[in-house]
Enzyme design. Structure first.
Site, short mmCIF file in Angstrom:
data_model
loop_
_atom_site.label_atom_id
_atom_site.label_comp_id
_atom_site.label_asym_id
_atom_site.label_seq_id
_atom_site.Cartn_x
_atom_site.Cartn_y
_atom_site.Cartn_z
N GLY A 390 5.03 0.34 4.18
CA GLY A 390 4.50 0.57 2.58
C GLY A 390 4.89 -0.63 1.65
N SER A 391 5.14 -0.54 0.67
CA SER A 391 5.06 -1.37 -0.64
C SER A 391 6.44 -2.45 -0.57
CB SER A 391 5.14 -0.53 -1.76
OG SER A 391 4.08 -0.11 -2.11
N THR A 392 7.24 -2.27 0.39
CA THR A 392 8.54 -3.18 0.49
C THR A 392 7.78 -4.59 0.90
OG1 THR A 392 8.58 -2.18 2.85
CG2 THR A 392 10.04 -1.76 1.04
N LYS A 394 5.36 -6.16 -0.47
CA LYS A 394 4.57 -6.59 -1.59
C LYS A 394 5.26 -7.90 -2.13
CE LYS A 394 2.53 -2.56 -3.16
NZ LYS A 394 2.67 -1.28 -4.22
#
Length: 690
Positions: A390-392, A394
């Site tokens: 997921g967003s880690t 980004k």
């Protein structure tokens, strides 16, 4: 006539001279042969019959392992042992010695097989065994239609159960010892018994060594773990004397001077550092006659203990994190939608040296005997298993956007959802307004990352219209950039079997959007730790390692010896980016944890150690131990992750948390990643004050 007489008189004289010369030469030769036989005969005979062998003496301890504070975590405990060294004894001599030794010690027989018993019966009853072969079979053997192996097989097959019962309990002990004798190799000590050896057994065997050829009493070594099961899966295992050298690596080890029954590391640190941990046995040159009897024995080298490893791990920190993960996993299982939740991982790393301070993994399994769910160590899962995170990721997306020119510092996008024709709308968890890259990190905007990816792919977006990219290398560009941080590639950790993760094969535009928010390719907790360390230290991808030092081992003490080799930090690559770009991502990560509205603020906002980091939630599909129960349609799950470091300026620790299959369903109060992360960071800084 006179001339003829003269010729006749000269001929016998010449012949006599010739005969005399031949006689003289033969006399000299005979004298020389006699001299050689009498004076040097015994020496020549001994030289003709002698041959040399190299034998290995008693085993020496393997190197120990210590944690970063020099506390023993893998030790060697001496234990009494009885060994046998085959010096070319016949089967009859082996059996006689086994019978004598069986009268002095107790030997368990659970490893004796049916085949062992049949072989033993034939050895003890040769005449009765021979009677089991018919005259016709003997004729076939004479005609070379049956071999020795065929006849022996027939003997074994025709031994009845009643005949096997003739083997008494005492015979079984003899057989168990005899089997150990035959397991060894010539001039290589074989362990006969090293478990539950009593002082009395050592005493009586020592008193009778003269009548027990090849038998000896010695000290063997057993691996022990003062911290019990903590990190045991990472420390690895060593083969026992029965396993010996692994079959798949037999030639390699033999070329290194090992014996076939030597114990070697077979997994993880024991395997990875085998050449360091192994001890060097004392070597003795045995000179034997042609019958195999030892006639001379000369020591060559003394034995030497294996070198010790000092690990980067802090065992107090490791134990504390293990407990934190266990507590939070048990707590999570009380929430709805967590039937598939069964594991979590944490890695703590020094961002400037690559030293692994702790690497913890816990997994829930059902005990087949009790039916109860138990927690087991799965530290290996931190680098051998990968998941959508997921967003880690980004932070890597923003930096890749800078580098490719897709965005620049201060670029803004509206957070309205992206709608590609014939596909569901792709959006953030809520409408977040117009954002720059820093606020996009703080609030974890998916849409900002989508627009960045579209620009990297040189695409043009219109609502509910097809999306096409003019840059066919967009996937490769992003993955190569991610790899420079440690994502989707081997981190280089000094342990075997590291996994790189799964890379999606489809090149459809929608998957590029998934890639930049961590929902396409898979990564490990170790990769996340390397990635966040690279951002924390300003752009150097450090090689993670769990061995800090190699030290020469002092004898008979738990103290550490002098340093043999120190593991220096190794930079695998440096991110080719402007310092300003890295600073803006660091600011965004700081806001995630320290400013209201940041996705981790509620858990880290009051932390005194100034944390920075990024949260992650990934929509994924279940791929766990019960995957087969769901056929071709695995259920959707949510993976939770967290990366962080502290302090936000001059960081000293980087952290990665990964909770796969944390829950099912869109809405859930499960925040296991944040709960674990906060407790782990608090624990690190609390223990630091010791």
């Amino acid at each position: 006539m006179e001339q003829q007489k003269k010729k006749k008189s000269h001929f016998p004289f010449r012949l006599n001279v010739l005969f005399f010369s031949v006689f003289l030469l033969f006399s000299i030769l005979i004298l020389r042969l006699g001299f050689v036989q009498i004076v040097y005969g015994e020496n020549f005979k001994r030289d003709l019959e002698r041959k040399e062998d190299i034998t290995i003496s008693n085993p020496v301890p393997r190197g120990k392992m210590f944690d970063r504070h020099y506390r023993v975590i893998v030790n060697n405990t001496p234990r009494k042992a009885i060994t046998f060294t085959n010096q070319g004894y016949s089967q009859t001599e082996l059996l006689e010695t086994a019978e004598k030794l069986a009268g002095l010690i107790e030997k368990t027989t659970e490893k004796v097989t049916d085949r062992d018993q049949r072989d033993f019966w034939v050895l003890k009853n040769p005449k009765r065994a021979e009677e089991k072969i018919t005259k016709q079979e003997h004729a076939l053997y004479a005609a070379k239609k049956l071999s020795d192996i065929d006849l022996y097989r027939l003997k074994l097959e025709r031994i009845t159960e009643a005949e096997l019962k003739e083997i008494s309990d005492r015979d079984m002990e003899v057989l168990a010892i005899y089997k150990e004798f035959n397991n060894g190799y010539k001039f290589s000590p074989q362990i006969v018994k090293n478990e539950h050896v009593t002082d009395h057994e050592i005493a009586v065997v020592s008193e009778n060594l003269q009548s027990l050829p090849g038998v000896d009493t010695t000290t063997d070594w057993e691996r022990t773990y003062p911290f019990d099961l903590t990190l045991k899966s990472l420390l690895g295992k060593v083969t026992n004397s029965e396993e010996g050298l692994p079959a798949e690596q037999l030639e390699y080890y033999l070329s290194k001077g090992y014996n076939r029954n030597d114990r070697v590391g077979k997994s993880q640190l024991e395997f990875q550092y085998e050449e360091i941990l192994r001890g060097y046995k004392s070597k003795i040159r045995n000179v034997t006659d042609k019958s195999g009897n030892v006639i001379e024995s000369h020591p060559i080298t003394d034995g030497k203990n294996g070198k010790d490893l000092v690990l980067t791990i802090d065992m107090d920190l490791q134990k504390a994190i293990d407990r934190i993960i266990e507590d939070e996993l048990w707590a999570v299982k009380k929430l709805p939608g967590t039937v598939l939740t069964d594991r979590a991982y944490v890695v703590l790393m020094d961002p400037f040296t690559g030293e692994i301070l702790a690497m913890s993994g816990k997994k829930m399994i059902k005990n087949p005997d009790t039916g109860r769910t138990e927690m087991i160590d799965d530290a290996l899962g931190t680098f051998t298993t990968t998941y959508n995170v997921g967003s880690t990721v980004k932070g890597a997306t923003i930096l890749t956007g800078y580098k490719t020119g897709a965005i620049s510092p201060g670029t803004t996008f509206d957070d309205s959802g992206i709608k590609i024709k014939d596909t569901p709308i792709k959006k953030s968890y809520a409408y977040l307004g117009r954002l720059n890259e820093i606020s996009a990190l703080k609030k974890s905007s998916n849409v900002y990352m989508f627009h960045t990816a579209i620009r990297m792919g040189k695409g043009h977006y219109e609502y509910d219209k097809p999306l096409n990219f003019n840059n066919p290398m967009a996937f490769e560009t992003i993955r190569n950039s991610f790899a420079s941080f440690g994502l989707g590639t081997r981190t280089g950790i000094d342990l075997p079997n590291e996994q790189t993760g799964f890379k999606g094969t489809s090149k459809l535009p929608g998957y590029l959007l998934d890639l930049v928010i961590g929902q396409y390719d898979t990564y490990s907790a170790m990769q996340l730790a390397q990635y966040i360390s690279t951002i924390a230290n300003g752009g150097n991808r450090m090689q993670p390692h769990v061995v800090k030092e190699i030290r020469n081992a002092p004898r008979d003490t738990d103290e550490v010896g002098p340093v043999f080799q120190e593991m220096n930090p190794k930079v695998l690559n440096t991110i080719d980016m402007k310092k300003e770009w890295m600073n803006r991502v660091q600011i965004g990560f700081k806001k995630v944890m320290q400013e209201p509205g940041g996705t981790a603020y509620k858990f880290f906002g009051n932390a005194r150690y100034s944390p920075a980091g990024k949260t992650g939630t990934a929509e994924a599909f279940y791929d766990g131990p019960f995957r087969k129960n769901y056929g071709s349609e695995p259920p959707p799950v949510m993976n939770l992750s967290l990366v962080g470091y502290a302090p936000s300026t001059h960081p000293e620790v980087a952290m990665a948390v990964l909770v796969p299959w944390a829950y099912q369903g869109e809405k859930n109060d499960n925040r296991a990643n944040l709960k674990i992360g906060r407790r782990v960071m608090d624990t690190y800084f609390r223990l630091k004050k010791r």
